[in-house]
Design a protein around this motif. Structure first.
Motif, PDB file in Angstrom:
ATOM      1  N   GLU A 280       3.154   9.158  -4.556  1.00  0.00           N
ATOM      2  CA  GLU A 280       3.254   7.986  -3.233  1.00  0.00           C
ATOM      3  C   GLU A 280       4.313   7.673  -2.945  1.00  0.00           C
ATOM      4  O   GLU A 280       5.801   7.150  -4.057  1.00  0.00           O
ATOM      5  CB  GLU A 280       2.354   6.855  -4.915  1.00  0.00           C
ATOM      6  CG  GLU A 280       0.538   7.346  -4.640  1.00  0.00           C
ATOM      7  CD  GLU A 280      -0.285   6.447  -5.799  1.00  0.00           C
ATOM      8  OE1 GLU A 280      -0.832   5.966  -5.336  1.00  0.00           O
ATOM      9  OE2 GLU A 280       0.338   6.470  -6.448  1.00  0.00           O
ATOM     10  N   LYS A 281       4.646   7.132  -2.176  1.00  0.00           N
ATOM     11  CA  LYS A 281       5.812   6.228  -1.576  1.00  0.00           C
ATOM     12  C   LYS A 281       4.749   4.663  -1.371  1.00  0.00           C
ATOM     13  O   LYS A 281       4.173   4.666  -0.516  1.00  0.00           O
ATOM     14  CB  LYS A 281       5.842   7.439  -0.846  1.00  0.00           C
ATOM     15  CG  LYS A 281       7.491   6.596  -0.160  1.00  0.00           C
ATOM     16  CD  LYS A 281       8.283   7.216   0.991  1.00  0.00           C
ATOM     17  CE  LYS A 281       9.106   6.215   1.879  1.00  0.00           C
ATOM     18  NZ  LYS A 281      10.294   7.535   2.793  1.00  0.00           N
ATOM     19  N   TRP A 282       5.797   4.067  -1.920  1.00  0.00           N
ATOM     20  CA  TRP A 282       5.514   2.415  -1.163  1.00  0.00           C
ATOM     21  C   TRP A 282       6.586   2.046  -0.678  1.00  0.00           C
ATOM     22  O   TRP A 282       7.582   2.875  -0.089  1.00  0.00           O
ATOM     23  CB  TRP A 282       6.021   1.531  -2.812  1.00  0.00           C
ATOM     24  CG  TRP A 282       4.984   2.359  -4.477  1.00  0.00           C
ATOM     25  CD1 TRP A 282       5.102   3.302  -4.643  1.00  0.00           C
ATOM     26  CD2 TRP A 282       3.464   1.987  -4.047  1.00  0.00           C
ATOM     27  NE1 TRP A 282       4.293   4.056  -5.641  1.00  0.00           N
ATOM     28  CE2 TRP A 282       3.430   2.811  -5.333  1.00  0.00           C
ATOM     29  CE3 TRP A 282       2.595   1.225  -3.514  1.00  0.00           C
ATOM     30  CZ2 TRP A 282       1.999   2.279  -5.736  1.00  0.00           C
ATOM     31  CZ3 TRP A 282       1.886   1.127  -4.159  1.00  0.00           C
ATOM     32  CH2 TRP A 282       1.121   1.817  -5.300  1.00  0.00           C
TER      33      TRP A 282
ATOM     34  N   ILE B 123       2.486  11.573  -8.958  1.00  0.00           N
ATOM     35  CA  ILE B 123       1.079  11.606  -9.164  1.00  0.00           C
ATOM     36  C   ILE B 123       1.445  12.291 -11.026  1.00  0.00           C
ATOM     37  O   ILE B 123       1.509  14.156 -10.787  1.00  0.00           O
ATOM     38  CB  ILE B 123       0.427  12.238  -8.285  1.00  0.00           C
ATOM     39  CG1 ILE B 123       0.271  11.282  -6.968  1.00  0.00           C
ATOM     40  CG2 ILE B 123      -1.031  11.767  -8.627  1.00  0.00           C
ATOM     41  CD1 ILE B 123      -0.793  11.666  -5.784  1.00  0.00           C
TER      42      ILE B 123
ATOM     43  N   GLU C  55       0.741  -0.939   0.057  1.00  0.00           N
ATOM     44  CA  GLU C  55      -0.174   0.021  -0.270  1.00  0.00           C
ATOM     45  C   GLU C  55       0.746   1.569   0.081  1.00  0.00           C
ATOM     46  O   GLU C  55       1.751   0.943   0.658  1.00  0.00           O
ATOM     47  CB  GLU C  55      -0.743   0.489   0.967  1.00  0.00           C
ATOM     48  CG  GLU C  55      -1.453   1.150   0.926  1.00  0.00           C
ATOM     49  CD  GLU C  55      -3.348   0.763   2.097  1.00  0.00           C
ATOM     50  OE1 GLU C  55      -3.644   1.575   2.280  1.00  0.00           O
ATOM     51  OE2 GLU C  55      -3.347  -0.295   2.594  1.00  0.00           O
ATOM     52  N   SER C  56       0.230   2.235  -0.728  1.00  0.00           N
ATOM     53  CA  SER C  56       0.902   3.625  -0.963  1.00  0.00           C
ATOM     54  C   SER C  56       0.715   5.014   0.317  1.00  0.00           C
ATOM     55  O   SER C  56      -0.173   4.659   0.641  1.00  0.00           O
ATOM     56  CB  SER C  56       1.120   4.272  -2.374  1.00  0.00           C
ATOM     57  OG  SER C  56       0.290   4.559  -2.871  1.00  0.00           O
ATOM     58  N   VAL C  57       0.860   5.373   0.158  1.00  0.00           N
ATOM     59  CA  VAL C  57       1.400   7.033   1.231  1.00  0.00           C
ATOM     60  C   VAL C  57       1.238   7.841   0.141  1.00  0.00           C
ATOM     61  O   VAL C  57       2.327   7.498  -0.482  1.00  0.00           O
ATOM     62  CB  VAL C  57       2.205   6.655   2.685  1.00  0.00           C
ATOM     63  CG1 VAL C  57       1.213   5.888   3.397  1.00  0.00           C
ATOM     64  CG2 VAL C  57       3.062   6.898   2.039  1.00  0.00           C
ATOM     65  N   ARG C  58       1.104   8.747   0.984  1.00  0.00           N
ATOM     66  CA  ARG C  58       0.830  10.552  -0.276  1.00  0.00           C
ATOM     67  C   ARG C  58       2.317  10.805   0.304  1.00  0.00           C
ATOM     68  O   ARG C  58       1.899  11.175   1.648  1.00  0.00           O
ATOM     69  CB  ARG C  58      -0.561  11.582   0.025  1.00  0.00           C
ATOM     70  CG  ARG C  58      -1.628  10.558  -0.703  1.00  0.00           C
ATOM     71  CD  ARG C  58      -1.850  10.727  -2.315  1.00  0.00           C
ATOM     72  NE  ARG C  58      -2.938   9.877  -2.999  1.00  0.00           N
ATOM     73  CZ  ARG C  58      -3.867  10.399  -3.629  1.00  0.00           C
ATOM     74  NH1 ARG C  58      -3.872  12.338  -4.106  1.00  0.00           N
ATOM     75  NH2 ARG C  58      -4.510  10.171  -4.414  1.00  0.00           N
ATOM     76  N   THR C  59       2.618  11.408  -0.379  1.00  0.00           N
ATOM     77  CA  THR C  59       4.014  12.121   0.567  1.00  0.00           C
ATOM     78  C   THR C  59       4.253  13.487  -0.646  1.00  0.00           C
ATOM     79  O   THR C  59       3.592  13.604  -2.114  1.00  0.00           O
ATOM     80  CB  THR C  59       4.901  11.766   0.364  1.00  0.00           C
ATOM     81  OG1 THR C  59       5.919  12.200   0.906  1.00  0.00           O
ATOM     82  CG2 THR C  59       5.263  11.165  -0.689  1.00  0.00           C
TER      83      THR C  59
END
Length: 63
Positions: free
Chosen positions: A23-25, A33, A5-9
């Motif tokens: 997105e950071k994996w 993006i 799951e990725s997180v926004r950064t």
């Protein structure tokens, strides 16, 4: 895309300094993006912008 799951950064281009939402994996991979081919300057190297209170422009600083 990497697994997990990725997180926004926010990332900055290592060459020109342009800033993008990304997105950071879990494996550390970052992907701006909407910029699948990299930065407009041609670079594909980005680094995560560290969170900093000084990076936030407050209303009173704009006047």
């Amino acid at each position: 895309m990497p697994e997990g799951e990725s997180v926004r950064t926010v990332v900055s281009c290592s060459s020109c300094g342009s800033v993008y939402a990304a997105e950071k994996w879990p494996d550390g991979t970052v992907q701006p993006i909407g910029k699948r081919t990299g930065c407009d300057c041609g670079s594909n190297e980005f680094h995560v912008v560290e969170e900093s209170d000084s990076a936030v422009i407050r209303d009173e600083e704009i006047d």
